[in-house]
Every structure is written in C-alpha cells, then in structure tokens.
Design an enzyme around this catalytic site. Structure first.
Site, PDB file in Angstrom:
ATOM      1  CG  HIS A 135       1.191  11.366   1.247  1.00  0.00           C
ATOM      2  ND1 HIS A 135       1.917  10.423   0.557  1.00  0.00           N
ATOM      3  CD2 HIS A 135       0.451  10.675   2.154  1.00  0.00           C
ATOM      4  CE1 HIS A 135       1.631   9.222   1.005  1.00  0.00           C
ATOM      5  NE2 HIS A 135       0.743   9.342   1.983  1.00  0.00           N
ATOM      6  CG  ASP A 142       0.551   5.701   0.915  1.00  0.00           C
ATOM      7  OD1 ASP A 142       0.926   5.823   2.096  1.00  0.00           O
ATOM      8  OD2 ASP A 142      -0.281   6.449   0.384  1.00  0.00           O
ATOM      9  CD  GLU A 206      -3.052   5.618   6.321  1.00  0.00           C
ATOM     10  OE1 GLU A 206      -4.054   6.341   6.221  1.00  0.00           O
ATOM     11  OE2 GLU A 206      -1.976   5.860   5.728  1.00  0.00           O
TER      12      GLU A 206
END
Length: 250
Positions: A135, A142, A206
């Site tokens: 990130h 996300d 995820e």
C-alpha cells in the site's frame, strides 16, 4: 459474472520482496475527484485510525484502471475505494493491532507463527526501497461494490475481517450454497471480474485487495519487474523546495 474465481496460492513473501523495482515516477492523484460510478470512502480515516489521511490517493495508472473497472458495472452500481496509498504509520498500527489480538487469543503460538498469521491479512510494515509495503507504493487498492441506493453489497465478510471466509475463493468451495451464499458468490465474481479485466491482480486472502504495478502485482502477473516503489503525496513544502532549488540554480 458467471466465471468462478480461481483458487490462488498465497504469495511467497521472501520471493516477492526480491522482485526488482523500476519506478516509473507516476504521481499520486486523489481518487475523490473521479466521476461516477467511482466513489471514495477513506475507511481508516473515518474509523479514526492513527495517521490515516482523509483521501484515497493512487498512482495515475491505478486511477485510470479503476475508472475502467467501474464502467463495466451494471447501470446504477458503483465501485467504492476504501483505502489505497497508506502511510507507514497506518501500516504499523494495523499490523501491531492484529498481531497483538492474535497473540492474546493464541498464547501458545510462536512469534514466527503469529507473524505468518498476521501477514495473511496485513503486510509487514516496510519502507525499504527494495521491498516496501504494497500500500505504500500507491499500487494497492481496497475496494467493494455499491448498489443503486449506495449500500455496500454483501461480500460475505466485512472489509478487513480476519477470517478464512475473507479469502477471495472461499465461497466457491461451498457445494450447495444457500440463497445468501449464492448472492455473495455473484457479488465477489462481479468485483473480481471487473478488476482483473482492468489489469489488477488479487491478493487471495482478501476479496477486497487488488494490485497493479507493485511487487505483489508482478508476482501474480508474472511481470519481470515492478513499476511502483514507495512513494507519498506531494506537499506544498516539497514543491516550494524544488522551486527554490531551481531558482538558486539559475
């Protein structure tokens, strides 16, 4: 999207960190300026997470791909960005919080085992030039989907839920899904489909996490090198400093 989400192996982080980075110097841009159907809700800032910022910044290439993905959605739906470029302080806070929670719940686990469990959902905080946290590169996003009323679609788990059900492929393993599970499968396939069609890769643990340009993207896409390294939003101080340096040079 009717195509099943494939079962993918977790990244081998020591190998991911060896992938060379040749940063193309794309700047970070604020996603909140994007037109519909791309929307922004800086989740960590809204939650009051320390060091979180009130904007979602991405590299220019990510921004354009997000727009491309959003335009593939059925009429009335939106693609929502929950997090993107993430300050190191936020990464450290998330890592420590999950690690400490696991340590409390699983006191017999070794430090190595706790780290492995933590890294399933939070990358190791790193500002290393050759191995930054995903990130921190501005190459991770996300995301989730919104319906016509602006409500988040049911994805089976909450964003950032540290659960086996958060694995992108998890609901595909249900032999006879009920009505709710069938809806979750449809929603995840839709999100996965538009994002991968736009060039993103997914972190298998995820359903919300997608990458482009960083080392994690290179690992899953087979690219020889990453094109995004660690970066940060430009500041007024930095711009003035560059201008002064140019003036002084003349």
């Amino acid at each position: 999207m009717k195509t099943r989400i494939p079962l993918m192996a977790d990244p081998v982080w020591p190998e991911v960190m060896k992938i060379a980075i040749e940063d193309n110097q794309e700047p970070l841009v604020p996603v909140s300026l994007a037109p519909a159907p791309l929307q922004v809700y800086p989740a960590y800032y809204k939650m009051g997470i320390p060091y979180a910022v009130p904007e979602c910044h991405t590299r220019t290439g990510i921004y354009r791909r997000l727009l491309k993905a959003a335009k593939q959605l059925p009429a009335g739906m939106s693609l929502l960005v929950l997090d993107s470029w993430r300050p190191y302080g936020v990464q450290q806070y998330l890592y420590d919080t999950l690690y400490n929670a696991l340590e409390t719940r699983l006191p017999k686990k070794s430090a190595a085992e706790l780290e492995q469990l933590t890294r399933e959902f939070v990358s190791l905080p790193s500002t290393r030039a050759d191995a930054p946290s995903p990130h921190l590169t501005g190459g991770s996003v996300d995301v989730t989907l919104l319906d016509q009323q602006g409500l988040m679609l049911d994805m089976g788990t909450q964003f950032d839920e540290a659960s086996a059900w958060s694995h992108t492929h998890a609901f595909e393993e249900i032999a006879t899904p009920n009505a709710r599970e069938t809806e979750v499968i449809k929603n995840r396939r839709l999100l996965y489909g538009i994002m991968t069609a736009a060039g993103f890769t997914n972190l298998p643990s995820e359903w919300w996490h997608f990458d482009y340009g960083n080392q994690l993207w290179a690992w899953y896409s087979g690219a020889e090198r990453a094109i995004y390294g660690a970066t940060q939003p430009d500041s007024l101080e930095n711009r003035w400093r560059r201008e002064v340096e140019k003036y002084s040079a003349n």
